[in-house]
Design an enzyme around this catalytic site. Sequence first.
Site, mmCIF file in Angstrom:
data_model
loop_
_atom_site.group_PDB
_atom_site.id
_atom_site.type_symbol
_atom_site.label_atom_id
_atom_site.label_comp_id
_atom_site.label_asym_id
_atom_site.label_seq_id
_atom_site.Cartn_x
_atom_site.Cartn_y
_atom_site.Cartn_z
ATOM 1 N N TYR A 13 0.651 -1.016 -0.327
ATOM 2 C CA TYR A 13 0.221 -0.109 0.162
ATOM 3 C C TYR A 13 0.298 1.502 0.288
ATOM 4 O O TYR A 13 0.298 2.187 -0.760
ATOM 5 C CB TYR A 13 -1.360 -0.382 1.478
ATOM 6 N N GLU A 19 -7.532 -7.152 4.898
ATOM 7 C CA GLU A 19 -6.807 -8.065 4.772
ATOM 8 C C GLU A 19 -6.711 -9.580 5.882
ATOM 9 O O GLU A 19 -5.998 -10.475 5.810
ATOM 10 C CB GLU A 19 -6.449 -8.085 3.740
#
Length: 432
Positions: free
Chosen positions: A98, A140
Amino acid sequence: MLSDRSATTVRATLPAVGAAVEDITARFYDGLFAAHPELLRDLFNRGNQAAGTQRRALAGSIAAFAAHLVDRPDERPDVMLARIAHKHASLGVAPAQYETVHRHLFAAIAEVLGDAVTPAVAAAWDEVYWLMANALIAIEARLYAERGIATGADALRAWEVVERIEETPDVATFRLRPADGTPPPAFRAGQYVSVQVELADGARQIRQYSLSGLPGADVRQISVKRVRGGAGPDGEVSAHLHAHARVGDRLRLSAPYGDLVLDETVLGGLGGRGGRTPAPLLLASAGIGVTPMVAMLDQLAAAGHRGPVTVVHADRSPADHALRAAHRAYADALPDAAVHFWYEHPEPGHPADRTGRVDLAALPVAPGTHAYLCGPLPFMKAVRSQLLAKGVAPAAVHYEVFGPDLWLASPSSSGPVGEATMSSTVTGSRAA
């Protein structure tokens, strides 16, 4: 969720960012893959990148998330986030990625919008990004923990092909067993697995395929449609599986993921044994979208489900209808099921009113129906519109897209952008 100061800035700049978001995502992917070619080689779907569908899906999801933060500041679009997180987890996305995405995305924003990206604008959109990213990272992490996976790097393991069945000229079913002899993980009907293959050029491409039934306690099966035609790498994984995957070969598979699953609260306790009357169900599919629906019917039949179920499927012809026998047999095993197959090129004796495109005008749709849709986007949009016209609540229509979800990229705001139950798939493809 979004600070008042950032909300004001995002609201003011959303039209400009929205107008440029496809240019931004195009620059983003160019920069990302130039710096990290291994991501295009081994993670991202090269066919979707070549076609531009991934870019449009990402643009739609960013715009939808930002608009949701501005329009509904007290709630988070959890259903949309969950859909994205399931796909990311099936690919083994890790938290550190990310930061990589953030760096290249904001470089693309600055390059496209130039002087319009003031420090205040950059700070506001930075807040939007990390609200979305941190929510996905948390979801996640939970998905990995539920499956006993420590990190994204552990997402795939070896499975052996134990049987191959030619369903149609373009669809093959592969039955697989974990190569290490351990029991396969449980799954919910409607879920999918990621499948990784090594191609001739050394790329390790990944695609998602629905689990299409439960043939045995130690075996799982996927049904893969070979994607033909088109330029570039579109269909390269399905073509590889059809050409090369044989009994005894090994493939790398993820644990099951996906949130298009039968809601047991809607079912009144699976099978209707929870003391509540099951809600009417409608399972509508087209083409290879039949795979999750067959798994759902298998689950319903095995559970002794007693509620009404309407089965709708569209295909080119009976010969092209993958898993047709199982589709019919599982439905026939239910005490209150109606089956309606539409074919563009029917066999002799097929009902004339079910030739061509699906038309639900003459089909009774009971009040309180919950509908599950899977197939090409135009098919699902048409069926959804017909169901809403018949009084089905928007929140009761659930869908799955094979490939990047371009519904969010549609200019119409009447679709899933504004509805919490209609959600987004950002990464990956389940049809190529």
